[in-house]
Structures are given as C-alpha cells and as structure tokens.
Write an enzyme that holds these catalytic residues in place. Sequence first.
Site, short mmCIF file in Angstrom:
data_model
loop_
_atom_site.label_atom_id
_atom_site.label_comp_id
_atom_site.label_asym_id
_atom_site.label_seq_id
_atom_site.Cartn_x
_atom_site.Cartn_y
_atom_site.Cartn_z
CB THR A 13 -19.04 39.10 1.64
OG1 THR A 13 -19.20 39.02 2.96
CG2 THR A 13 -20.40 38.57 0.94
CB SER A 26 -21.90 35.97 4.24
OG SER A 26 -20.91 37.04 4.19
N GLY A 76 -26.11 34.35 7.91
CA GLY A 76 -26.94 34.48 8.85
C GLY A 76 -28.34 34.53 8.53
CG ASP A 117 -30.02 42.13 11.04
OD1 ASP A 117 -29.11 41.34 11.07
OD2 ASP A 117 -30.19 42.89 10.15
CD1 TRP A 165 -23.87 54.22 4.17
CD2 TRP A 165 -23.54 52.21 4.54
NE1 TRP A 165 -25.10 53.37 4.50
CE2 TRP A 165 -24.71 52.12 5.03
CE3 TRP A 165 -22.79 50.76 4.86
CZ2 TRP A 165 -25.59 51.03 5.37
CZ3 TRP A 165 -23.53 49.89 5.34
CH2 TRP A 165 -24.97 49.96 5.70
#
Length: 590
Positions: free
Chosen positions: A189, A204, A206, A316, A494
Amino acid sequence: MSSVRWTTFALVLNAGIAFAQAPPPAAVSVPLPAVLRNYQPVTAERLKKPEDGNWLMIRRTYDGWGYSPLKQITAANVKGLKPVWAFATGETHVHEAAPIVNNGVMFVSTPNNQVLALDAKTGTPLWRYRRPRPTGANVPHETNRGVALYGDRVYVAAGEAVLVALDAKTGKEVWTTNVADNKSGYYITLAPLIAGGKVMVGASGGEFGIRGFVAAFDLETGKEQWRTYTVPAPGEPGSETWPKGDEWKTGGGSVWVTGNYDQDTNIAYWGTGNGGPWMGDKRPGDNLYTASTIALDVATGAIKGHFQYNPNESWDWDEVSPPILVDFQRNGRTIKGLIDVARDGYMWFLDRNNGGRGGGPIKFVEGKPFVFQNAFKSLDPETGRPNVDPDHKPGTGKRAEFCPNLSGGKNWPPISFSPDTRMIYVPANNNICGASMGAAEVVYRPGQGYTGTARGGPPAPMVPGADHFGEVQAWNVDTGQKVWTHNYPKSPNWGAMLATAGGLVFTGGTADRMMHAFDAKTGALLWQAPVSSGILAPPTSFQIDGKQYIAVLSGWGGDSTGMQGTLNQAFPGEFPQVPEGGTVTVFALE
C-alpha cells in the site's frame, strides 16, 4: 422482402464483410503535449534539494517535514483561496496518495492499481495507467499511498506486491518485478522510497502472519539488491527476543508506510507494525523489531539501530509511521533528532546521532502522551521502555479495555513540521477507547487471517465526559510543549498535514469533507472549503508561472469509515456516512 430492400441489405452486408477483411488502420501518432515534451528528469540532487515550486516526493523532502517554502498564500489572503480545477479518478475505496508535481506534470496514484498524469495547471489528463489485478489476488486494504520519481520514470507499487516502473512521458511499463508472494498474505500500500541509488519498498500483511521486510531494487532493471527482514531469524541480532520455536517465521512487523531518509549518513528510517498473532502472550519476548523504528544502511540493508516503542506489542498499535528528522533543542544543546507521534498515544523525541557518536543507533530522549492513554503507567526515563498496566493489556481469553483504541492516537496520516514556527502539527484522535481479547487457538495458514482475536463483551466506552474526538495539535519541538489545539466536536481526524512558509497549516481529515487552513502560530481556523469526499491524503503545494497552488486528493473509506462507524454506534445518527469516490482538487488565490 422486396428486391430494393434485399439489395440494400446485401450491399450493407458485403460492405461489412469487406471492411472486416481489410487491414487495420495504421496507428495515429499523437504528439506529446508540451508539458510532457519538456519533462525535466528527476536527479538525485533534485531529490536532495527540490526546487521551491515542485513537490517531487510524498513529503517533498527526505526528512519527512511535509513543508512547502512557498509563501504567496498567507494568513492574510487565504480567504481568497478558490478551487481552480477538479478531476475525478474513477475509483472508490480510500484515496491516500500525495499529488506529486514535477515542472507542471502531476502524478497521482489511486486504488485498484491506477496512476494518472495530469497537467498540473489545468487538470487536463495526459495519460492513465492501469494494471489489471490478477484473478484471486488478495488486497484487503485497497489503497495506494503514492508514487516516486527518478530520471524519466515513475515508480509505483501494485497492490498484489509488484513493483512497477513507468515511462513518465507515456505511462507505459518499463519493467515490473515481484516483491513478495501475494498468496501468502503480502500486499503493498505504500509509496516507494528512492534514495542512495535504489528504490525501496515494504509490504503490508501483518494480519496474515507475514514476516515483515524492507527490500531495495535497482532503478534501471528492477533487480533486487538487498532484503532486510524486520523479524530476525535464529542467530541474527535480536533473535533472542523470539525465544519460542519458529514464531519468528510468522512474526509480523509489516512495513506499510514509506520511510524517511538522512542524506548525510545514507540511513533510512522505517517504521514497523505489530507482531503476529496480535496477543503478546502467544509470542513471549520483546519481539524485535516489531512496533519499532529501524535505521537501515541504504547501501547494504544492514540494521544500524532501532528503537522499540511497545515491546511484546498486544494492542494492534502498528508503529509504521516513520519519525521525521528534526534537530531540536534540549537542555541547552542541539540534538540531531527523530520525532515520532505514535499510534500508542505517545509522542517520542529520539536522538538519531546517539549522543554525538555517529548515525545509526537511536537513543531515547523524551516521551509523553499527546492523547488520553491508560495502557502505559510511565516510561523509563533512561531507555523509554513503557511500564505497562496489565489491566489494560489484552491477552488470550483476557478482555481488556485500553485508550487509545486500536486505530491509535494518530494513525498513518503524517505530521508536518515548520522550521518557521519550530512546531510540529499532529492529526490526533482523542478520547476513543477500544477493547480486545485473544482467541484460545490460533492456527497459521498462508494467506489467511492470523490476528488471533476473539469477540466478546460490550464495546469499549469513550473517555468519560469527552466532548470531541478529532484534534489538530501543535507542539514546539524545542520545548516539548503543546502550543495549541483545535477540536473537531463531531468528527474523527484522519487528515495528513501540510505546513507552508506562508504561515499556514492545511489538512482535511474530517467527515464534513472540508479542506481546512489554520494559522500555524495560533491555530485559528482561517479558511475551509468542501470537496467531494473526506480527505486522508497529504495535501501538497506547487508553483507554475509564479502562481502558488494547493492540491489534495479526496476519497474517504477504509479505516476512517470504520472509526466513523464506531462513533455512530456510540452516538447513533450523529456521525453519518461520508460519500466515497476519489477526486483531485487544486486551489489557488482568485
């Protein structure tokens, strides 16, 4: 059928047969537009010191500041900022790429393996590249965070973990190379990083039990030069932090945000994700180099230093955002610093020069929470190691609530730094808590989920008495103190940040689809304008023919939609759905 009609039909049919049998027409040669004919190759020196009017990489400069030296648009005239042009990308999903501009040519990447080249002054499309997604490809986070430029090429990472080099003038593929096995859970990404004569990427995945890495490739051929794993194999430095069996093989540590680079030492700083599976009690030990910043020698890929934010990470809290490179003051001396505003809710001030002993090893300087945080009781004043509150650390069969929630106090959208104000500007999410619990059984299967989490219990509460969630914060890097905060009562934040020499901070990030401009010194909201969707992507600024422009790619979705849903569960009807769909919007003064 009459003879006339039959004859007419026969003539048409015969004409069609004759046409079908004729050779195809010769391809028409379309001349390149002047803006492409005059394309200026991107050199290593230009990347090290870009012209004020260009934006040649995702944060403009290797240090990650997200700062434009242009100052035509100021606090005094920003109210006159108007949209000049807009261009719809034709894609939904979340859009997170910075518009890159080189001498009047804008490059934008989108979800679904698309790159657009546009005339930056008018929005006229110049070319469009699409890479078909292979059948069965696994790209659960359908986004792309940008392109990289070098020479006369554009470099982009396709979601299925393929690195692509394109001709900057035509958009045609020059070469492609497979970076990792998508069927095993790897996907990409991030935007590539070009430095030290190489193009670097991470992956990416995980959530699928991958083993994280950063890999470097030859700019001309795509041949791999080195690969450094973020989880060490037995016998490698750090392997002692994985004491149990073969857990390192599926240990996580994914790398999904582009690193920053110290051009004086040829060291790149990359952030790494959490461990796999998510619950730390399933993988005893500190689990290096998960939830860390690692310093990589770009020439060899060797790990020269690291700092781990959350040993045995269990929330996380991927710490993939790379720290910005800023020299700051502490106790009367200048520190060649790194500053990371982390997902764990802490702001970390680090020394990248190891107290004057040379680049590589990273030394802790200071850490403090920037949002409400209850998982750490304190930090060790010498090492920065957290003293974890066990009541707020989830585990196997153990539900725990914690603040901030798994999206973090700040997720991937980058901060910015202004050398004029000596402040960093932070897109923060405050007062939102989470809960998690580990499943009893976790089985690894390549390409399948490996989080090891279980559902159970009510959703976590918000911080009692909270009256807002999204924030824009400004902190002085020399004092380590917060200077101002702007709160968004009815939205998370964001929004990646852009600071300018005009004394402004630009950002989106809110559910009302607004692009905002703040006074960089005081935090006063000076201007805002709606765009077609919410904004996560970093705004950029460029100049053509003496005129300064502000560009941004809008397109809400992904994790921002998830957080919006979380808030709407707690406050039904107050956080409505945000329209999706990508659009590039460019603003300038009237």
